[in-house]
Each structure stands twice: as structure tokens, then as C-alpha cells.
Design a protein around this motif. Structure first.
Motif, short mmCIF file in Angstrom:
data_model
loop_
_atom_site.label_atom_id
_atom_site.label_comp_id
_atom_site.label_asym_id
_atom_site.label_seq_id
_atom_site.Cartn_x
_atom_site.Cartn_y
_atom_site.Cartn_z
N UNK A 525 38.78 57.39 19.29
CA UNK A 525 37.51 56.68 19.18
C UNK A 525 37.57 55.29 19.80
N UNK A 526 38.83 54.72 19.89
CA UNK A 526 38.94 53.39 20.49
C UNK A 526 38.72 53.41 22.00
N UNK A 527 38.82 54.60 22.59
CA UNK A 527 38.60 54.69 24.03
C UNK A 527 37.15 54.45 24.41
N UNK A 528 36.24 54.49 23.46
CA UNK A 528 34.84 54.24 23.77
C UNK A 528 34.61 52.81 24.25
N UNK A 529 35.48 51.88 23.81
CA UNK A 529 35.29 50.47 24.15
C UNK A 529 36.26 50.01 25.23
N UNK A 530 37.05 50.90 25.81
CA UNK A 530 38.01 50.54 26.84
C UNK A 530 37.43 50.75 28.24
N UNK A 531 37.99 49.98 29.18
CA UNK A 531 37.62 50.16 30.58
C UNK A 531 38.32 51.40 31.11
N UNK A 532 37.61 52.38 31.67
CA UNK A 532 38.28 53.61 32.13
C UNK A 532 39.34 53.34 33.20
N UNK A 533 39.11 52.38 34.10
CA UNK A 533 40.08 52.12 35.16
C UNK A 533 41.36 51.54 34.59
N UNK A 534 41.23 50.60 33.66
CA UNK A 534 42.42 50.02 33.05
C UNK A 534 43.18 51.05 32.24
N UNK A 535 42.44 51.96 31.59
CA UNK A 535 43.12 52.99 30.80
C UNK A 535 43.91 53.95 31.68
N UNK A 536 43.44 54.23 32.88
CA UNK A 536 44.17 55.13 33.78
C UNK A 536 45.35 54.42 34.43
N UNK A 537 45.20 53.19 34.86
CA UNK A 537 46.29 52.47 35.49
C UNK A 537 47.44 52.20 34.51
N UNK A 538 47.16 52.22 33.25
CA UNK A 538 48.20 52.00 32.25
C UNK A 538 49.24 53.11 32.27
N UNK A 539 48.83 54.29 32.68
CA UNK A 539 49.74 55.43 32.74
C UNK A 539 50.24 55.70 34.15
N UNK A 540 50.01 54.83 35.12
CA UNK A 540 50.45 55.08 36.50
C UNK A 540 51.97 55.04 36.62
N UNK A 541 52.64 54.03 36.01
CA UNK A 541 54.09 53.94 36.08
C UNK A 541 54.74 55.08 35.30
N UNK A 542 54.16 55.46 34.19
CA UNK A 542 54.70 56.56 33.40
C UNK A 542 54.65 57.86 34.17
N UNK A 543 53.59 58.08 34.95
CA UNK A 543 53.46 59.32 35.73
C UNK A 543 54.48 59.39 36.85
N UNK A 544 54.85 58.22 37.39
CA UNK A 544 55.86 58.23 38.45
C UNK A 544 57.26 58.52 37.92
N UNK A 545 57.59 57.92 36.78
CA UNK A 545 58.93 58.08 36.23
C UNK A 545 59.11 59.47 35.59
N UNK A 546 58.20 59.88 34.84
CA UNK A 546 58.32 61.16 34.14
C UNK A 546 57.05 61.98 34.37
N UNK A 547 56.91 62.58 35.54
CA UNK A 547 55.69 63.36 35.79
C UNK A 547 55.62 64.59 34.91
N UNK A 548 54.46 64.86 34.43
CA UNK A 548 54.29 65.98 33.51
C UNK A 548 53.94 67.27 34.26
#
Length: 580
Positions: A525-548
């Protein structure tokens, strides 16, 4: 002077001449004024002042004796008295005027009891008037309804009101016909009860469609069954509806035009449904744009008409007025060709009588013609604004009186219980004509009440909104104002499409959980008040190190190689490519 002598003294009043202008500033009596209204004076104020036509110039004759001159004067007096006697025979001596619309009034309806009156206009609104609540100073509608308010968008206009008619027995509902393929059944308070279905426009056979596929011109009720009504549309059909079943018509009558170039179709312009008082079979009479007039038996099946006249009126002229006498023997029609014709249903071939009467169907196709309740007269309006009361036998005018001079008189009606005539004109005025000696209730009851009490300093021109009759110091409940009062509709929605709808506080909303409860118990529910771009960039480094999703081919994925640019290729895009 003691208390015992208090009744013996008197106040000396100034002695003024009867014509002294000072009398206008001196009260006629002292003490508490009576609140009783002068009913006779109020009714007399509504007497219609009709200008008498100038006397015709008589030819000069030889001088005659005194006896001859006396006889001429007596004849003039007798003619004037005859005109007054004719006016006293009809309820046209007094009137009240209602100005509640913005455009031409096209239809009027009264319930069987004569308590509630409806008026429809080209402005798309239906105004509801209640005679039991009006006073001489409050001649206005208590409610204004737009039948298509809930479905229309901000870019579309309202549909003009074509026909309104109360159910014949109870008057609990009324038929509403607008310039639309769907007719509505509405309650006497203005709420939609039933909305008939629209037909499939891609079906060629009109017998297979469940509703009209073209604009509806008019409609009417069954004379004895308050569950049945009929509508006439531009798809060359008459459709009989059961108001308890809105998904499909009960019966459909497809009229096949015989006019050249019509392909068997024409627009149905008018319909009337009558039944003789002896209890015989009812009959349907309809008029078409190709000039035809057809007669059907009121009982199914409707395979073939029992009578048809091909050239009843001039083709391609709108026959908007049609009515059946109370005994079911005569039919009167008013066509767009400037003729009024009288027909006999027993010999439905040629008109019995026809007279010329200028038509207004070019501008107002809904112009009608009506029989009086006893069928002793026929009434209709004219382009000059006069009300014509015609003889039902020879269609000659028995009485002609101006209602709105110079402005076309569109619609007329004569109520049987009130014995009052209602008219609607192109200048948005509704007139209720009555005669205190012949009429009962209705407008007479309104003028028999005392005016509404108003403060002495209350000037209606400055403190009352003339459109709604609301005082400036009145307490108004939010959400109860009509569409003309503060920019809101009757349901509380804003007419401005850019203005968001105000959320109303209800008991259900008060019991809703608060924001803290939602954030703690509802995942993400907290994602309703978050910026979608910032929420996606937060996981950019994680996707590079440990891609799912790409971890399976991360080691075998080929490395992208780009050609290195030489020094000669850095000159820019204008350099021509080398041909190989």
C-alpha cells in the motif's frame, strides 16, 4: 381623563377633498390590518383584457327617422353582447401565466385529478407544477428535470421534449418522448421508472428489432389499459410497449409506404389511440410524412390496416396534430399543408369537411389539435398566437381569442375535470385559461389563496432570485439546489466537466479504516505514494548483481561488440559513404 372615559374620546381626522392627492399618504384605517385576502379582487386581476376589433365602416345611407337610428344602435349593442356571451360559454375569460422555461413550450400534460401539471420545452427540461402549492405570488415550478441528465456528457446538449402524457387512470407515471430512439416512463415526481430499449440499426427488417432505431416523434397511452402505450418513430413503425417489460416491445406495426422513391419507408409523425365509451374495440390512427393516414384496430394482430388514405395531406409535410372524438366516430387532423380535415372512421375514404388554417409545422412540428372533453368543440393554436375554438361539425371558428399575439401558439389541451384550457407558446410562456363560473380548482384554486407573506422590506427585484423565487436570507441545504441555481444538477453533480465531484460524507464512509490501518495491514500500500521511476531504479543494481530471470544464460551470453570509429569517420554525417 380616567380609564372609564377612555372609550368616549375620538380622534379628529383631517378633512380633505375626495380628489386631494394627500389622501394617498394617509391610511384609511388605524389598528391591526386584516390578513384576509380579497379573493374576488385577486380573481378579477386575472381577467383577460382582449382588444375588440374596430367596428366596420357602414355604407352611407339615406337619412332615416329616429326609430331607424335607434334600431341601428340596438343592433350594435346586441352584437357586442353576443360576443361577450360566446366568451362566457368557454373557460377563456381569466388566465394565469407561468414563465418557467427558456425556450418554446412544446408539450403540456395534466394528471387525471388536475393537481400536477407538466410542461416540456425545446430546452430539454420538464418542469413540474403543483396547483395545490402555488399562490398568486409564487407561480413557478417546484422541480425541473432533464430526462437525459445522467447519460449525457459535457459536450452534448439535451434532447428536446416532444411529448408528455400522464397515464389515463391513476396518473402515477407519465410517458416522456424526446428526440431520441428511446422513450421513458417517469414517475409523477420526475424520476425515471423505465427506459425502453433501443433497436439494432443494422437489421433491415423492422419486425426483428426490439425497439426503435430512429427518432421518436410522439406517443400516447392506451385509453383504458394504463400498462400499454404506443410510440411513433422515424423508422416507419408504431411500437406498442408494456411498461413492465422494457427489453422489447409487445407489438410492432410496420407501415409500408406506397410513395414513389420511399423504398417502403417513411416517418410516422402522429398517433392517437381512442376507444368509444360503449366499450367497443379501440382504434389506432396514425399519420405519416408521405401524407398517408392509416387506421388500425386497437387489438392485435396488426397485420393489415382496417383503413388507409394515401393522400390525406400533402406529401412531405408534417402532420403533427391528430385526435379522436370521445365517441370514436370522428378523427380530426391538422397537416403541414395548412389544412384541417375531419374524417369519419366508418367511411374512412374522403374527408367530410376541410378548412384552411395556417400551419406552424415548418418551425414547430409538434403543433397539435385537440377535442374538448365532451367533443363539443375542437381547439388548436395558430401562427399569430390566437386560440381557435372550432365547431366539430363544420370546423368553423366559434370563438377566437389572442393568447400571445405575434408569437406562434404551439400546443393546447383541455382538461375534463378542471374545465380549463392550457396553452404553450414559442415565447416560453404557459397560459392556464379558466372561467370562475365554469371551472373548478386548478388556476381558480391558486387565485383563491392568500398571497405568500413577505417581509415589508423584502423587495423581490433585489432579494429574490426571480428564476427560482428564493430569498437571499433563506437557509439552503447543500446538494438540494437544482440545475439552474448554482451550477449543479438535480443529483448534485457539477455541470462543469473540469470541476471534480465533491465527495459526500455518508455513514458508510465514516466507518472506513484510516490511513495507518491501511499501511500496516495491506501489502504494497505504501507504493501508492512512491515515485514509480525511483522505485524501479532502486532495484537496478540488484538486478545486475543477482538477476532473477536472466541468471540461466548470464555466463554464456555473448558480449556485444561495436566497431571502433576511425579518424576519417569523425567528420560528421555530411561525409559521403564510400562505395565498395
Amino acid at each position: 381623563m380616567g380609564d372609564s372615559d377612555s372609550d368616549d374620546y375620538w380622534v379628529e381626522e383631517p378633512e380633505l377633498a375626495p380628489n386631494d392627492p394627500m389622501r394617498a399618504y394617509i391610511p384609511t384605517s388605524f389598528g391591526k390590518a386584516s390578513k384576509e385576502a380579497n379573493i374576488a379582487a385577486q380573481i378579477e386581476q386575472t381577467r383577460r383584457e382582449v382588444e375588440k376589433p374596430p367596428p366596420k365602416e357602414k355604407k352611407q345611407k339615406k337619412p332615416a327617422s329616429d326609430s331607424d337610428s335607434n334600431s341601428d344602435s340596438d343592433s350594435d349593442d346586441d352584437s357586442e353582447s353576443d360576443e361577450e356571451d360566446v366568451a362566457e360559454k368557454y373557460p377563456v375569460t381569466h388566465e394565469i401565466v407561468l414563465k418557467t422555461h427558456e425556450r418554446a413550450v412544446t408539450t403540456i400534460a395534466l394528471d387525471p385529478a388536475g393537481v400536477r401539471m407538466l410542461s416540456g420545452s425545446l430546452d430539454g427540461n420538464i418542469n413540474l407544477h403543483d396547483f395545490s402549492s402555488m399562490t398568486p405570488t409564487t407561480l413557478r415550478a417546484f422541480k425541473s428535470v432533464d430526462p437525459w441528465e445522467a447519460t449525457k456528457s459535457a459536450s452534448t446538449d439535451s434532447h428536446p421534449i416532444q411529448h408528455l402524457e400522464f397515464s389515463p387512470l391513476s396518473g402515477s407515471v407519465f410517458l416522456c418522448v424526446t428526440a431520441h430512439p428511446q422513450a421513458k416512463i417517469m414517475s409523477r415526481d420526475g424520476y425515471v421508472v423505465t427506459e425502453f430499449v433501443k433497436g439494432d440499426m443494422y437489421l433491415r427488417d423492422m419486425n426483428n428489432t426490439k425497439g426503435h432505431v430512429g427518432e421518436i416523434a410522439t406517443g400516447t397511452w392506451h385509453p383504458t389499459d394504463q400498462n400499454l402505450c404506443v410510440t411513433a418513430g422515424a423508422d416507419s413503425t408504431l411500437r406498442i410497449w408494456d411498461i413492465n417489460n422494457k427489453r422489447s416491445q409487445k407489438d410492432v406495426i410496420v407501415f409500408k409506404s406506397k410513395a414513389a422513391g420511399s423504398a417502403g419507408r417513411t416517418r410516422m409523425t402522429a398517433v392517437a389511440w381512442g376507444a368509444p365509451p360503449s366499450g367497443g374495440n379501440s382504434m389506432l390512427v396514425a399519420a405519416a410524412l408521405d401524407g398517408s393516414l392509416v387506421l388500425y384496430s386497437g387489438n392485435a394482430p396488426f397485420n393489415r390496416p382496417s383503413g388507409e388514405i394515401k393522400d390525406a395531406h400533402k406529401p412531405d409535410t408534417w402532420t403533427g396534430g391528430i385526435d379522436i372524438s370521445s365517441d370514436g366516430r370522428m378523427v380530426v387532423t391538422r397537416g403541414g399543408d395548412g389544412l384541417i380535415k375531419l374524417w369519419d372512421t366508418r367511411k374512412f375514404k374522403t374527408p367530410l369537411v376541410q378548412v384552411e388554417h395556417p400551419s406552424t409545422s415548418d418551425r414547430y412540428p409538434v403543433t397539435n389539435i385537440k377535442y374538448s372533453p365532451t367533443s363539443s368543440s375542437i381547439i388548436t393554436g395558430s401562427a399569430s398566437g390566437h386560440l381557435h375554438i372550432l365547431n366539430p361539425g363544420n370546423l368553423r371558428p366559434e370563438h377566437v381569442t389572442p393568447i400571445t399575439p405575434g408569437v406562434p401558439l404551439i400546443v393546447v389541451d383541455w382538461h375534463s375535470k378542471l374545465n380549463q384550457i392550457l396553452t404553450g407558446s414559442a415565447n416560453s410562456e404557459t397560459h392556464v385559461l379558466y372561467n370562475p363560473k365554469l371551472s373548478s380548482r386548478g388556476a381558480l384554486e391558486v387565485m383563491s389563496r392568500a398571497p405568500k407573506v413577505r417581509h415589508i422590506d423584502d423587495d423581490p427585484a433585489t432579494t429574490i432570485d426571480q428564476s427560482i423565487g428564493m430569498s437571499a436570507d433563506s437557509i439552503i441545504t447543500p446538494g438540494t439546489m437544482g440545475s439552474k441555481r448554482s451550477g449543479f444538477t438535480a443529483s448534485g453533480k457539477s455541470r462543469d466537466p473540469r470541476r471534480p465531484q465533491v465527495q459526500q460524507i455518508t455513514p458508510f464512509m465514516r466507518s472506513q479504516p484510516d490511513e495507518k490501518h491501511i499501511s500496516e495491514n495491506i501489502p504494497l500500500s505504501r507504493m501508492l505514494h512512491e515515485d514509480p521511476r525511483e522505485a524501479l531504479l532502486k532495484y537496478a543494481d540488484v538486478a545486475k548483481k543477482d538477476p532473477m530471470f536472466t541468471n540461466a544464460w548470464s555466463k554464456t551470453q555473448p558480449v556485444t561488440q561495436y566497431a571502433e570509429a576511425s579518424d576519417d569517420e569523425d567528420e560528421g554525417p555530411d561525409r559521403k559513404k564510400v562505395k565498395r
